[in-house]
Scaffold this active site. Sequence first.
Site, PDB file in Angstrom:
ATOM      1  N   TYR A 299      -8.483  13.282   8.869  1.00  0.00           N
ATOM      2  CA  TYR A 299      -7.203  13.349   9.586  1.00  0.00           C
ATOM      3  C   TYR A 299      -7.279  14.140  10.895  1.00  0.00           C
ATOM      4  CZ  TYR A 299      -4.845  10.850   5.857  1.00  0.00           C
ATOM      5  OH  TYR A 299      -4.460   9.870   4.973  1.00  0.00           O
TER       6      TYR A 299
ATOM      7  N   ASN B  20       2.076   8.397  -0.633  1.00  0.00           N
ATOM      8  CA  ASN B  20       2.543   7.008  -0.597  1.00  0.00           C
ATOM      9  C   ASN B  20       3.649   6.814  -1.632  1.00  0.00           C
ATOM     10  OD1 ASN B  20       0.790   6.084   1.392  1.00  0.00           O
ATOM     11  ND2 ASN B  20      -0.713   5.280  -0.045  1.00  0.00           N
TER      12      ASN B  20
ATOM     13  N   HIS C 144      -0.740   2.875   8.969  1.00  0.00           N
ATOM     14  CA  HIS C 144       0.602   3.476   8.977  1.00  0.00           C
ATOM     15  C   HIS C 144       1.176   3.531  10.391  1.00  0.00           C
ATOM     16  CE1 HIS C 144       0.397   4.977   4.753  1.00  0.00           C
ATOM     17  NE2 HIS C 144      -0.888   5.030   5.007  1.00  0.00           N
TER      18      HIS C 144
HETATM   19 FE1  HDE Z   1      -4.334   7.945   5.142  1.00  0.00          FE
HETATM   20  N1  HDE Z   1      -4.720   7.994   7.127  1.00  0.00           N
HETATM   21  N2  HDE Z   1      -6.301   7.759   4.795  1.00  0.00           N
HETATM   22  N3  HDE Z   1      -3.970   7.705   3.153  1.00  0.00           N
HETATM   23  N4  HDE Z   1      -2.394   8.087   5.461  1.00  0.00           N
HETATM   24  C1  HDE Z   1      -3.796   8.084   8.091  1.00  0.00           C
HETATM   25  O1  HDE Z   1      -3.927   9.539   9.912  1.00  0.00           O
HETATM   26  C2  HDE Z   1      -7.280   7.985   5.676  1.00  0.00           C
HETATM   27  C3  HDE Z   1      -4.892   7.521   2.176  1.00  0.00           C
HETATM   28  C4  HDE Z   1      -1.396   8.178   4.539  1.00  0.00           C
HETATM   29  O2  HDE Z   1       3.152   9.146   8.843  1.00  0.00           O
HETATM   30  C5  HDE Z   1      -4.386   8.295   9.457  1.00  0.00           C
HETATM   31  O3  HDE Z   1      -2.410  10.401  11.352  1.00  0.00           O
HETATM   32  C6  HDE Z   1      -8.559   7.922   5.025  1.00  0.00           C
HETATM   33  C7  HDE Z   1      -4.308   7.670   0.877  1.00  0.00           C
HETATM   34  C8  HDE Z   1      -0.125   8.252   5.187  1.00  0.00           C
HETATM   35  O4  HDE Z   1       1.702   9.850  10.329  1.00  0.00           O
HETATM   36  C9  HDE Z   1      -5.888   8.333   9.175  1.00  0.00           C
HETATM   37  C10 HDE Z   1      -8.296   7.625   3.716  1.00  0.00           C
HETATM   38  C11 HDE Z   1      -2.990   7.930   1.115  1.00  0.00           C
HETATM   39  C12 HDE Z   1      -0.385   8.208   6.549  1.00  0.00           C
HETATM   40  C13 HDE Z   1      -5.939   8.161   7.683  1.00  0.00           C
HETATM   41  C14 HDE Z   1      -6.887   7.528   3.573  1.00  0.00           C
HETATM   42  C15 HDE Z   1      -2.803   7.946   2.536  1.00  0.00           C
HETATM   43  C16 HDE Z   1      -1.813   8.114   6.690  1.00  0.00           C
HETATM   44  C17 HDE Z   1      -3.931   7.330  10.507  1.00  0.00           C
HETATM   45  C18 HDE Z   1      -9.289   7.399   2.595  1.00  0.00           C
HETATM   46  C19 HDE Z   1      -1.877   8.157   0.086  1.00  0.00           C
HETATM   47  C20 HDE Z   1       0.625   8.215   7.669  1.00  0.00           C
HETATM   48  C21 HDE Z   1      -3.004   8.114  11.424  1.00  0.00           C
HETATM   49  C22 HDE Z   1     -10.137   8.456   2.359  1.00  0.00           C
HETATM   50  C23 HDE Z   1      -2.037   9.327  -0.694  1.00  0.00           C
HETATM   51  C24 HDE Z   1       0.954   9.577   8.132  1.00  0.00           C
HETATM   52  C25 HDE Z   1      -3.051   9.464  10.932  1.00  0.00           C
HETATM   53  C26 HDE Z   1       2.022   9.527   9.191  1.00  0.00           C
HETATM   54  C27 HDE Z   1      -2.462   8.063   7.918  1.00  0.00           C
HETATM   55  C28 HDE Z   1      -7.090   8.211   7.022  1.00  0.00           C
HETATM   56  C29 HDE Z   1      -6.277   7.168   2.347  1.00  0.00           C
HETATM   57  C30 HDE Z   1      -1.515   8.181   3.113  1.00  0.00           C
HETATM   58  C31 HDE Z   1      -6.725   7.317   9.934  1.00  0.00           C
HETATM   59  C32 HDE Z   1      -9.894   8.132   5.693  1.00  0.00           C
HETATM   60  C33 HDE Z   1      -5.015   7.597  -0.475  1.00  0.00           C
HETATM   61  C34 HDE Z   1       1.248   8.358   4.524  1.00  0.00           C
HETATM   62  O5  HDE Z   1      -6.435   9.579   9.499  1.00  0.00           O
END
Ligand code: HDE
Length: 703
Positions: free
Chosen positions: A374, A160, A87
């Site tokens: 996060y 999402n 993202h």
């Molecule tokens: Fe994320 N995800 N994610 N994700 N995600 C990040 O956090 C992560 C997942 C989502 O506009 C990171 O601040 C793991 C699902 C959005 O700043 C990080 C897993 C969904 C955003 C991270 C998931 C999301 C992130 C990268 C699996 C939809 C952007 C930067 C367990 C429900 C937020 C940050 C923004 C961002 C980890 C799966 C949505 C790396 C470990 C499922 C919208 O922490």
Amino acid sequence: MSKQTQSPAAATAKIHDQTLLRGNGGELHQTQSGDVPALTTAQGAPVSDDQNTLKVGERGPSLIEDFHFREKIFHFDHERIPERVVHARGYGAHGYFETYESLSEFTRADIFQRAGEKTPAFVRFSTVAGSKGSFDLARDVRGFAVKLYTKEGNWDIVGNNIPVFFIQDAIKFPDVIHSVKPEPDRDFPQAQSAHDNFWDFISLTPESMHMIMWVMSDRAIPRSFRFMEGFGVHTFRFLNARDESTFVKFIWKPKLGLQSVMWNEAVKINGADPDFHRRDLWNAIQTGNFPEWELCVQLFDQEFADKFDFDVLDPTKIIPEEILPPRPVGRLVLDRMPDNFFFETEQVAFMTQNVPPGIDFSNDPLLQGRNFSYLDTQLKRLGSPNFTHLPINAPKCPFAHFQQDGHMAMRNPMGRANYQPNSWGEGPREDPARGMRSFREPIDGTKARLRPESFADHYSQARQFFNSQTTVEQKHIAMAITFELSRCENPIIRERMVAHLLNIDEALGAAVADKLGIEKLPKPADTAVPPRDDLPASPALSIIENGPESFAGRKVGVLVSNGCDGKLLKALQSAIEKEGATVELVAPKVGGIVTADGTHLPAQYMIDGGPSVLFDAVALVLSAEGVQMLAKEATARDFVADAFAHCKFIAFTPEAVPLLEQAGVAPDADEGLVSLEGNASVSAFLASCRKLRLWARESAVKL
Ligand code: HDE
């Protein structure tokens, strides 16, 4: 002299001023009269010369004692922070959430107690795979992250625009993300899933099939952020004052309706305007057309959950809206752009674990993993455990704790006591009545690395999604999968994917195989449980079936030339604006045109920079003289040919017919072409535009 940093306009004025005063020589500029703040170092010392480093003589060498230069370059060298691992490319806006009614029966969350309550909000939309500088119209999932600054702490719904995910367990996240990112040996392709590594992983991961159907659908190429749904994805819990739990799923519904672009269009938009989604949000908010979403909840209890043969803890499943209609509980309005992109949008830190009392988690293994992840990412990106001191991340309600010190501490607990309990009578204390409490769920089990049987069905809902699409949408899915797999070099990966598709829809699998030139259909992939074929279609899953029946928020590109009918143009413009849509003029020169009645109209684009892919519908308001010149221009012919191929409605003055013909479009080809003669024709054009696209045309155009 003020230490305050000056406004950008004032700063530019001053710099211009100084440059003028200085000329080419090295003589000192005159002191300013005091109406513009002086430039200073970060330490506050006024700067006398920001154009030249400190040197010995006119031609050097430079001196290391030039602390102003050293500080300026040092700071510049450290301007970047790591981009988000996923993202990375995103765009945010401020706004508010307004509660419709009290939900105290289900949750004690303060935000849901009073009808009409307004809560400040910040939202960041994003793509997932591309890096920070990638283009907006990648085929990708869109992030929809909402921070609600409630009176009892920040609540982040980090969702999402697709309600399911690729994987069921957080431990697979690095793998799915590594596979979609540029391949590590060659570092390409950027912001694309159309490559071997991604499809290799997917074809070896049957649990991703439902998500793949969504990602290959037009949901993954939205027209703009304003026309997307948002989903919390996981099942969460509401807890009421008696600590009773209700399961809840969150859905954001856009007021302007859902809309996507076509793939051929997306590819061209990326070239014409890589910031298409950013610009759209910026323009909408700056012109007072504030985008709005309704927050809806699907509420259910354990007994309801137990009736499904899938598990509500499995993030690859949805509860169809026809079975559990989403209940609107409030609205989100975005009405202000950040003052500074980096300060707010880049530094905002969303975390799934940010919930206020009354909201709780389920045991969805993906959510549990996210709650852990996060916090780490924020420390890595923002560099200090004090990232909550940044204004965008700080709660807007009172807060008090004993956390102290660390890099960049902006505030520390004051007084003598920095611990509790203490006998100094100082500092905050726990509040068992108002404080956070978890659902008291009895848990009993054996420690093991297991995937539950209830997570085993990977195809039934993928099939249900496909069956719920219109024929046009099904064709788009087939074309998208074919394109993506055609970019895989390894034929084994293509065949492995076809084997999965055969479990979803035989005709889909066969069509993709045919287009890829696979002569012998593979055996369908093995399944852990037989896929169901009796799940009823869910019309809520189709974009086209849920059209807004309005053209509000959309944009018409009008190609104009000198000597065109100014009155007609005005009538067209005012009808479109009355509908809540906008008009932009595309002309041979950006300086504009002079209409037949002598009015000068500036244009927003010159024809070379304003292709029709930037608009939802187009009109050709041309004079006989103008059309002669434009019919010879490839860009003008593409303007028309693309609008036609992308199934857009096209209005034209009779004089514009030669351009249509040169573009290979017969003026009476279908009902999507509207001849502009008189006011009635303007209304007819607008009525057509409300359908957004003439999908019936698609089969006539081979893209
Ligand atoms: Fe994320 N995800 N994610 N994700 N995600 C990040 O956090 C992560 C997942 C989502 O506009 C990171 O601040 C793991 C699902 C959005 O700043 C990080 C897993 C969904 C955003 C991270 C998931 C999301 C992130 C990268 C699996 C939809 C952007 C930067 C367990 C429900 C937020 C940050 C923004 C961002 C980890 C799966 C949505 C790396 C470990 C499922 C919208 O922490």
